[in-house]
Design a protein around this motif. Structure first.
Motif, short mmCIF file in Angstrom:
data_model
loop_
_atom_site.label_atom_id
_atom_site.label_comp_id
_atom_site.label_asym_id
_atom_site.label_seq_id
_atom_site.Cartn_x
_atom_site.Cartn_y
_atom_site.Cartn_z
N ASP A 1 -41.38 -3.03 13.86
CA ASP A 1 -42.71 -3.52 14.21
C ASP A 1 -42.63 -4.42 15.44
OD1 ASP A 1 -41.43 -5.66 13.00
OD2 ASP A 1 -43.23 -6.39 11.98
N MET A 2 -41.67 -4.09 16.34
CA MET A 2 -41.48 -4.92 17.52
C MET A 2 -41.72 -4.10 18.78
SD MET A 2 -38.84 -4.91 15.21
CE MET A 2 -37.70 -5.93 14.28
N LEU A 3 -42.09 -4.82 19.84
CA LEU A 3 -42.23 -4.20 21.16
C LEU A 3 -40.89 -3.68 21.65
CD1 LEU A 3 -44.45 -6.71 23.16
CD2 LEU A 3 -44.91 -4.27 22.83
N ASP A 4 -40.94 -2.58 22.38
CA ASP A 4 -39.76 -2.09 23.08
C ASP A 4 -39.27 -3.16 24.06
OD1 ASP A 4 -37.89 -0.04 23.73
OD2 ASP A 4 -39.00 0.33 25.58
N GLY A 5 -37.97 -3.43 24.04
CA GLY A 5 -37.41 -4.43 24.95
C GLY A 5 -37.30 -5.83 24.36
N THR A 6 -37.75 -6.01 23.12
CA THR A 6 -37.73 -7.34 22.48
C THR A 6 -36.31 -7.90 22.40
OG1 THR A 6 -39.72 -6.95 21.16
CG2 THR A 6 -38.13 -8.51 20.26
N PRO A 7 -36.11 -9.15 22.81
CA PRO A 7 -34.78 -9.77 22.70
C PRO A 7 -34.45 -10.14 21.24
CG PRO A 7 -36.23 -11.03 24.19
CD PRO A 7 -37.07 -10.03 23.48
N VAL A 8 -33.26 -9.76 20.81
CA VAL A 8 -32.78 -10.06 19.46
C VAL A 8 -31.91 -11.31 19.54
CG1 VAL A 8 -31.32 -9.25 17.56
CG2 VAL A 8 -32.85 -7.66 18.75
N VAL A 9 -32.12 -12.27 18.64
CA VAL A 9 -31.30 -13.49 18.65
C VAL A 9 -30.42 -13.63 17.41
CG1 VAL A 9 -32.77 -14.75 20.27
CG2 VAL A 9 -33.20 -14.93 17.80
N ASP A 10 -30.69 -12.84 16.35
CA ASP A 10 -29.77 -12.86 15.21
C ASP A 10 -29.95 -11.62 14.37
OD1 ASP A 10 -27.69 -13.88 13.71
OD2 ASP A 10 -28.88 -15.37 12.63
N ILE A 11 -28.86 -11.24 13.71
CA ILE A 11 -28.82 -10.12 12.76
C ILE A 11 -28.08 -10.62 11.54
CG2 ILE A 11 -27.81 -7.85 12.32
CD1 ILE A 11 -28.09 -7.38 15.41
N LYS A 12 -28.71 -10.46 10.36
CA LYS A 12 -28.07 -10.90 9.12
C LYS A 12 -28.23 -9.79 8.08
CE LYS A 12 -29.76 -15.67 9.54
NZ LYS A 12 -28.64 -16.53 9.90
N PRO A 13 -27.30 -9.70 7.12
CA PRO A 13 -27.50 -8.75 6.03
C PRO A 13 -28.64 -9.22 5.13
CG PRO A 13 -25.59 -10.13 5.58
CD PRO A 13 -26.05 -10.48 6.97
N TYR A 14 -29.41 -8.27 4.61
CA TYR A 14 -30.40 -8.57 3.56
C TYR A 14 -29.65 -8.70 2.25
CZ TYR A 14 -34.71 -8.20 0.83
OH TYR A 14 -35.76 -8.46 -0.01
N LEU A 15 -29.76 -9.84 1.59
CA LEU A 15 -29.08 -10.08 0.33
C LEU A 15 -30.10 -10.05 -0.80
CD1 LEU A 15 -26.65 -13.01 1.28
CD2 LEU A 15 -26.29 -10.54 1.44
N PRO A 16 -30.15 -8.93 -1.55
CA PRO A 16 -31.23 -8.77 -2.54
C PRO A 16 -31.30 -9.94 -3.53
CG PRO A 16 -29.97 -6.73 -2.32
CD PRO A 16 -29.27 -7.77 -1.50
N TYR A 17 -30.15 -10.47 -3.97
CA TYR A 17 -30.21 -11.49 -5.02
C TYR A 17 -30.86 -12.77 -4.50
CZ TYR A 17 -26.27 -14.28 -3.26
OH TYR A 17 -25.47 -15.08 -2.50
N ALA A 18 -30.76 -13.03 -3.21
CA ALA A 18 -31.35 -14.25 -2.65
C ALA A 18 -32.71 -13.98 -2.00
CB ALA A 18 -30.40 -14.86 -1.61
N ASP A 19 -32.89 -12.80 -1.42
CA ASP A 19 -34.06 -12.56 -0.56
C ASP A 19 -35.22 -11.86 -1.26
OD1 ASP A 19 -32.48 -13.66 1.40
OD2 ASP A 19 -31.90 -11.74 2.27
N ALA A 20 -34.92 -11.07 -2.30
CA ALA A 20 -36.00 -10.36 -3.00
C ALA A 20 -36.50 -11.25 -4.13
CB ALA A 20 -35.50 -9.02 -3.54
N VAL A 21 -37.46 -12.10 -3.82
CA VAL A 21 -37.95 -13.08 -4.79
C VAL A 21 -38.95 -12.40 -5.72
CG1 VAL A 21 -39.18 -15.26 -5.08
CG2 VAL A 21 -37.67 -14.93 -3.11
N THR A 22 -38.64 -12.39 -7.02
CA THR A 22 -39.56 -11.76 -7.97
C THR A 22 -40.69 -12.72 -8.29
OG1 THR A 22 -38.13 -12.52 -9.75
CG2 THR A 22 -37.84 -10.25 -9.02
N GLY A 23 -41.89 -12.19 -8.32
CA GLY A 23 -43.05 -12.99 -8.71
C GLY A 23 -43.57 -13.91 -7.63
N ALA A 24 -43.11 -13.73 -6.37
CA ALA A 24 -43.62 -14.59 -5.31
C ALA A 24 -45.07 -14.25 -5.01
CB ALA A 24 -42.77 -14.43 -4.05
N ARG A 25 -45.85 -15.27 -4.65
CA ARG A 25 -47.24 -15.07 -4.24
C ARG A 25 -47.35 -15.19 -2.74
NH1 ARG A 25 -49.82 -19.26 -5.19
NH2 ARG A 25 -48.21 -20.37 -6.36
N GLY A 26 -47.99 -14.22 -2.10
CA GLY A 26 -48.07 -14.20 -0.64
C GLY A 26 -49.37 -14.70 -0.08
N GLY A 27 -50.23 -15.29 -0.92
CA GLY A 27 -51.48 -15.83 -0.42
C GLY A 27 -52.37 -14.74 0.14
N PHE A 28 -52.88 -14.96 1.35
CA PHE A 28 -53.87 -14.06 1.93
C PHE A 28 -53.33 -12.66 2.15
CE2 PHE A 28 -51.64 -15.18 5.75
CZ PHE A 28 -51.80 -14.10 6.60
#
Lengths: 239, 239
Positions: free
Chosen positions: A126-153
């Motif tokens: 979902d980024m423009l072509d040419g966008t500068p990348v400043v970091d790449i990290k692995p997605y860690l399901p146990y830490a990043d996939a929060v169950t039951g989180a509310r996203g508001g609007f």
């Protein structure tokens, strides 16, 4: 303590989006392909060892086309019809202090030549072509996939809103193109999300929109009679 | 295109961790409280309007104590016993280009005075006290909670590894302290995760460790006979 820091691009994104209009409003909504091309000295294959085992990545990037426009403390999220104002930190607006973007993308593979020139094949961009990348990290399901989180609007994903069809002429032309079927699918998925500014939707029937995708200007409008989106033209983008 | 950018701290984290040793290796592993104290001009209440509706935040921060040590292309993640080398981008190592950290934390409330001096009450922190914050974004479950993602070497959360007990003297002292029960719970949870370097675990019975928590130096060792961790001392940290 010094509170200013220097950031450097470690790579650039190659995506189907040379222009902002039409880009999905979060990663993963449409599974379009992209590439992260690392720049030296960050382009060594060894720096990515182990990443093959991971299905998704966090990409931290810069909204580089908004740098000069600065930031806004209050914004009108398109998801809310452009009517309600929220604080910038309650949204993912690109007009934010430090202009940092964050997207989770799917990792398909890692290419390199002689242990260098790393390119990451990804999708869901979902980024423009040419966008500068400043970091790449692995997605860690146990830490990043929060169950039951509310996203508001923005708790639920936006549903496709428009029915999309092609004119018979364009359909025939796409069928004759190499990878025309994939291109047609991408156009259909992007237009269905309704990229029109929220405040005009429903009041701009017949108005022509041009959406940049790869090297094409894709032209479409919403029909007055049916409320369907009709894609009627495709021209090479002027560069 | 210029590929260097300037980052500015928009706030600072207040956490129970004045020192690196003992910090959980991802956010959310231990639900310890923290605060984000915004700095001017980013400390206006209006910039956070709507954030009350959100249960979790992404905090992008800087590993500021590692800036001078630079970055390493290959690292030995503690999760792998310090034996296997991985590329830095396959890990969340703090010794990375641009030194950006990313943690999801729970949001408990937003405090302010006269519409300014915003402080966010959060929990699940895994950052050093004083860490500079460079971005705050809402956690959007539909985009960020990826179902079925594979995390590679760190797919599952680390289990508590050590049984923890206090000496009777320390237990009595904690019971007499205001908020001693909460402090005891925090110590128990942190020591249970076994903060020892992976390559010594099992070979350092009897060795004394000091772990900084709030303003205390918490002293513990692993008993030779039982393999249990015994917390035996607590002294005010020298500042």
């Amino acid at each position: 303590m010094a509170d200013r820091f220097r950031l450097e691009a470690i790579g650039h994104l190659r995506t189907p989006f040379p222009d902002k209009f039409g880009i999905p409003r979060q990663a993963g909504l449409v599974d379009l392909p992209g590439t992260i091309e690392m720049v030296p000295p960050y382009d060594e294959r060894a720096f990515f060892e182990g990443l093959e085992e991971v299905s998704h990545l966090w990409v931290t990037f810069l909204f580089h086309r908004n740098l000069e426009q600065g930031w806004r403390g209050r914004v009108r999220p398109p998801r809310l019809g452009g009517n309600r104002r929220l604080g910038v930190f309650a949204t993912r607006s690109p007009f934010r202090p430090n202009h940092l973007g964050l997207s989770v993308v799917r990792l398909h593979g890692i290419d390199s030549r002689a242990g260098r020139e790393v390119k990451l094949r990804i999708s869901g961009v979902d980024m423009l072509d040419g966008t500068p990348v400043v970091d790449i990290k692995p997605y860690l399901p146990y830490a990043d996939a929060v169950t039951g989180a509310r996203g508001g609007f923005a708790s639920a994903a936006p549903e496709p809103r428009l029915k999309v069809r092609f004119t018979p002429e364009l359909e025939t032309r796409l069928q004759a193109m190499p990878q025309g079927a994939e291109l047609a699918d991408a156009i259909r998925a992007l237009v269905a999300l309704d990229p029109r500014p929220a405040y005009v939707a429903g009041e701009d029937h017949g108005k022509e929109y041009g959406m940049a995708l790869y090297r094409w200007n894709v032209r479409w409008r919403v029909e007055d009679a049916t409320g369907e989106a009709v894609v009627f033209g495709m021209e090479p983008l002027e560069v």
